[in-house]
Scaffold this motif. Structure first.
Motif, PDB file in Angstrom:
ATOM      1  N   GLU A  37       3.862  -5.185 -12.711  1.00 28.53           N
ATOM      2  CA  GLU A  37       3.434  -5.010 -11.589  1.00 28.53           C
ATOM      3  C   GLU A  37       3.662  -4.423 -10.357  1.00 28.53           C
ATOM      4  N   TRP A  38       4.207  -3.189 -10.723  1.00 33.60           N
ATOM      5  CA  TRP A  38       4.603  -2.190  -9.495  1.00 33.60           C
ATOM      6  C   TRP A  38       3.489  -1.932  -8.712  1.00 33.60           C
ATOM      7  N   ILE A  39       2.418  -1.953  -9.533  1.00 41.20           N
ATOM      8  CA  ILE A  39       1.010  -1.573  -8.838  1.00 41.20           C
ATOM      9  C   ILE A  39       0.045  -2.524  -9.320  1.00 41.20           C
ATOM     10  N   LEU A  40      -1.226  -2.849  -8.452  1.00 37.16           N
ATOM     11  CA  LEU A  40      -2.239  -3.756  -8.996  1.00 37.16           C
ATOM     12  C   LEU A  40      -3.261  -3.158  -9.783  1.00 37.16           C
ATOM     13  N   ASP A  41      -3.815  -3.571 -10.693  1.00 37.42           N
ATOM     14  CA  ASP A  41      -4.765  -2.842 -11.158  1.00 37.42           C
ATOM     15  C   ASP A  41      -6.342  -2.925 -10.662  1.00 37.42           C
ATOM     16  N   GLY A  42      -6.495  -3.249  -9.239  1.00 40.38           N
ATOM     17  CA  GLY A  42      -7.720  -2.951  -8.623  1.00 40.38           C
ATOM     18  C   GLY A  42      -8.084  -2.004  -8.236  1.00 40.38           C
ATOM     19  N   ASN A  43      -9.248  -1.799  -7.860  1.00 45.96           N
ATOM     20  CA  ASN A  43      -9.823  -0.515  -7.658  1.00 45.96           C
ATOM     21  C   ASN A  43      -9.408   0.266  -6.390  1.00 45.96           C
ATOM     22  N   ILE A  44      -8.845  -0.668  -5.297  1.00 42.59           N
ATOM     23  CA  ILE A  44      -8.613  -0.328  -3.951  1.00 42.59           C
ATOM     24  C   ILE A  44      -6.897   0.340  -4.346  1.00 42.59           C
ATOM     25  N   ALA A  45      -6.275  -0.533  -5.075  1.00 44.52           N
ATOM     26  CA  ALA A  45      -4.691  -0.097  -5.500  1.00 44.52           C
ATOM     27  C   ALA A  45      -4.859   1.201  -6.068  1.00 44.52           C
ATOM     28  N   LEU A  46      -5.668   1.306  -7.300  1.00 38.65           N
ATOM     29  CA  LEU A  46      -5.608   2.580  -8.104  1.00 38.65           C
ATOM     30  C   LEU A  46      -6.164   3.666  -7.240  1.00 38.65           C
ATOM     31  N   PHE A  91      -9.188  12.364 -11.814  1.00 41.68           N
ATOM     32  CA  PHE A  91      -8.707  11.961 -13.440  1.00 41.68           C
ATOM     33  C   PHE A  91      -7.617  10.946 -13.548  1.00 41.68           C
ATOM     34  N   THR A  92      -6.757  10.852 -12.465  1.00 45.76           N
ATOM     35  CA  THR A  92      -5.699   9.809 -12.589  1.00 45.76           C
ATOM     36  C   THR A  92      -6.595   8.555 -12.347  1.00 45.76           C
ATOM     37  N   PHE A  93      -7.553   8.244 -11.485  1.00 42.69           N
ATOM     38  CA  PHE A  93      -8.286   7.151 -11.295  1.00 42.69           C
ATOM     39  C   PHE A  93      -8.673   6.823 -12.623  1.00 42.69           C
ATOM     40  N   ILE A  94      -9.362   7.479 -13.383  1.00 43.45           N
ATOM     41  CA  ILE A  94     -10.180   7.274 -14.411  1.00 43.45           C
ATOM     42  C   ILE A  94      -9.176   6.868 -15.792  1.00 43.45           C
ATOM     43  N   ILE A 117       1.039  -1.287  -0.161  1.00 41.02           N
ATOM     44  CA  ILE A 117       0.057  -0.198  -0.069  1.00 41.02           C
ATOM     45  C   ILE A 117       0.874   1.259   0.070  1.00 41.02           C
ATOM     46  N   LEU A 118       1.800   1.348   0.883  1.00 42.55           N
ATOM     47  CA  LEU A 118       2.782   2.329   0.795  1.00 42.55           C
ATOM     48  C   LEU A 118       3.604   2.437  -0.443  1.00 42.55           C
ATOM     49  N   LEU A 119       4.274   1.450  -0.909  1.00 43.11           N
ATOM     50  CA  LEU A 119       4.870   1.574  -2.105  1.00 43.11           C
ATOM     51  C   LEU A 119       3.956   2.012  -3.289  1.00 43.11           C
ATOM     52  N   THR A 120       2.635   1.582  -3.318  1.00 39.12           N
ATOM     53  CA  THR A 120       1.597   2.165  -4.493  1.00 39.12           C
ATOM     54  C   THR A 120       1.392   3.566  -4.278  1.00 39.12           C
ATOM     55  N   PHE A 121       1.381   4.202  -2.962  1.00 38.55           N
ATOM     56  CA  PHE A 121       1.028   5.406  -2.774  1.00 38.55           C
ATOM     57  C   PHE A 121       2.339   6.424  -3.208  1.00 38.55           C
ATOM     58  N   PHE A 122       3.714   5.875  -2.572  1.00 40.72           N
ATOM     59  CA  PHE A 122       4.621   6.723  -2.900  1.00 40.72           C
ATOM     60  C   PHE A 122       4.938   6.536  -4.534  1.00 40.72           C
ATOM     61  N   LEU A 123       4.584   5.700  -5.283  1.00 41.61           N
ATOM     62  CA  LEU A 123       4.784   5.300  -6.713  1.00 41.61           C
ATOM     63  C   LEU A 123       3.919   6.622  -7.260  1.00 41.61           C
ATOM     64  N   GLY A 124       2.772   6.700  -6.645  1.00 44.97           N
ATOM     65  CA  GLY A 124       1.893   7.897  -7.377  1.00 44.97           C
ATOM     66  C   GLY A 124       2.426   9.216  -7.064  1.00 44.97           C
ATOM     67  N   ILE A 157       1.569   5.869 -20.717  1.00 43.70           N
ATOM     68  CA  ILE A 157       2.942   5.265 -20.749  1.00 43.70           C
ATOM     69  C   ILE A 157       3.195   4.758 -19.448  1.00 43.70           C
ATOM     70  N   CYS A 158       3.241   5.795 -18.285  1.00 47.40           N
ATOM     71  CA  CYS A 158       3.644   5.242 -16.903  1.00 47.40           C
ATOM     72  C   CYS A 158       2.668   4.180 -16.236  1.00 47.40           C
ATOM     73  N   GLY A 159       1.437   4.359 -16.653  1.00 47.96           N
ATOM     74  CA  GLY A 159       0.477   3.800 -15.954  1.00 47.96           C
ATOM     75  C   GLY A 159       0.475   2.227 -16.430  1.00 47.96           C
ATOM     76  N   THR A 160       0.575   2.118 -17.760  1.00 50.18           N
ATOM     77  CA  THR A 160       0.745   0.833 -18.552  1.00 50.18           C
ATOM     78  C   THR A 160       2.111   0.014 -17.855  1.00 50.18           C
ATOM     79  N   TYR A 161       3.104   0.869 -17.996  1.00 55.98           N
ATOM     80  CA  TYR A 161       4.575   0.292 -17.367  1.00 55.98           C
ATOM     81  C   TYR A 161       4.218  -0.172 -15.899  1.00 55.98           C
ATOM     82  N   LEU A 162       3.632   0.635 -15.245  1.00 52.93           N
ATOM     83  CA  LEU A 162       3.670   0.101 -13.639  1.00 52.93           C
ATOM     84  C   LEU A 162       2.765  -0.817 -13.552  1.00 52.93           C
ATOM     85  N   ILE A 163       1.523  -1.022 -14.137  1.00 48.94           N
ATOM     86  CA  ILE A 163       0.805  -2.409 -14.234  1.00 48.94           C
ATOM     87  C   ILE A 163       1.355  -3.409 -14.858  1.00 48.94           C
ATOM     88  N   THR A 164       1.779  -3.295 -15.942  1.00 48.38           N
ATOM     89  CA  THR A 164       2.348  -4.373 -16.582  1.00 48.38           C
ATOM     90  C   THR A 164       3.538  -5.075 -15.925  1.00 48.38           C
TER      91      THR A 164
END
Length: 214
Positions: free
Chosen positions: A135-144, A53-56, A2-9, A126-133
């Protein structure tokens, strides 16, 4: 995680707003013309809109990256946007700053630009696809959601530093509003010109390459 996902954002969007663009240049103009208080209202409103905007965009990052000619559309939208902002700034460069502003003017402006922000679309594609592909972050609603909160925090931090820098420059060098507005208008026109040259170059390059092959 969770912290990693937050700080990556936070890190990703902080870096995303460092280069001069429509948002940070508009913020500089607001800070110079209207003061730091109005700038903070703009930043807070914009950061809240940035979360949505980022979430969408992150939800549709993979789909957007597969769309043909989307980059062309975004570039021409940016040309139009930079020309409009540059023209408005240029026409108002000689007007003295108003002493009173509506308390909600900067908030409305921040929300508007938060959603009308085409420069961030290719960035998150670019950034979003890279991070998800990767697996730096998950693509679930909570993670996003967590990632988008971090993204809002990153934009807030970067824009806050921009506002402070603009305030420092104005006080340190005693530059007139006209000089600053003129410089910002020229930057807007320059960014519009960059996107035009980019699109022309990319349109001519394949034809030129094919000619050389023959």
């Amino acid at each position: 995680m969770i912290l990693l996902t937050f700080f990556l954002g936070v890190i990703a969007n902080f870096i995303g707003y460092i280069p001069p663009g429509n948002i940070n240049l508009t913020l500089v103009r607001i800070t110079i013309n209207r003061g730091f208080k109005q700038a903070m209202r703009f930043i807070i409103a914009f950061s809240c809109a940035e979360f949505i905007f980022t979430f969408i965009i992150m939800h549709g990052a993979k789909w957007l990256s597969a769309q043909v000619h989307l980059d062309v559309v975004i570039d021409w939208v940016m040309v139009a946007l930079f020309l409009v902002l540059g023209t408005i700034t240029w026409l108002n460069r000689t007007k003295p700053p108003e002493t009173k502003y509506s308390e909600h003017a900067s908030i409305k402006y921040g929300i508007l630009l938060g959603f009308v922000n085409p420069m961030q679309v290719p960035f998150w594609m670019i950034c979003g696809t890279y991070l998800i592909t990767h697996e730096w972050i998950l693509d679930g609603n909570i993670a996003l959601i967590i990632f988008s909160i971090g993204s809002a925090g990153g934009s807030f931090l970067c824009l806050f530093l921009y506002a402070r820098f603009a305030q420092y420059i104005q006080s340190k060098f005693a530059l007139s509003t006209r000089v600053i507005n003129t410089a910002i208008a020229i930057l807007f026109f320059g960014l519009a010109g960059y996107h035009v040259v980019k699109r022309v170059y990319l349109a001519v390059k394949p034809k030129y390459t094919n000619t050389l092959k023959h």
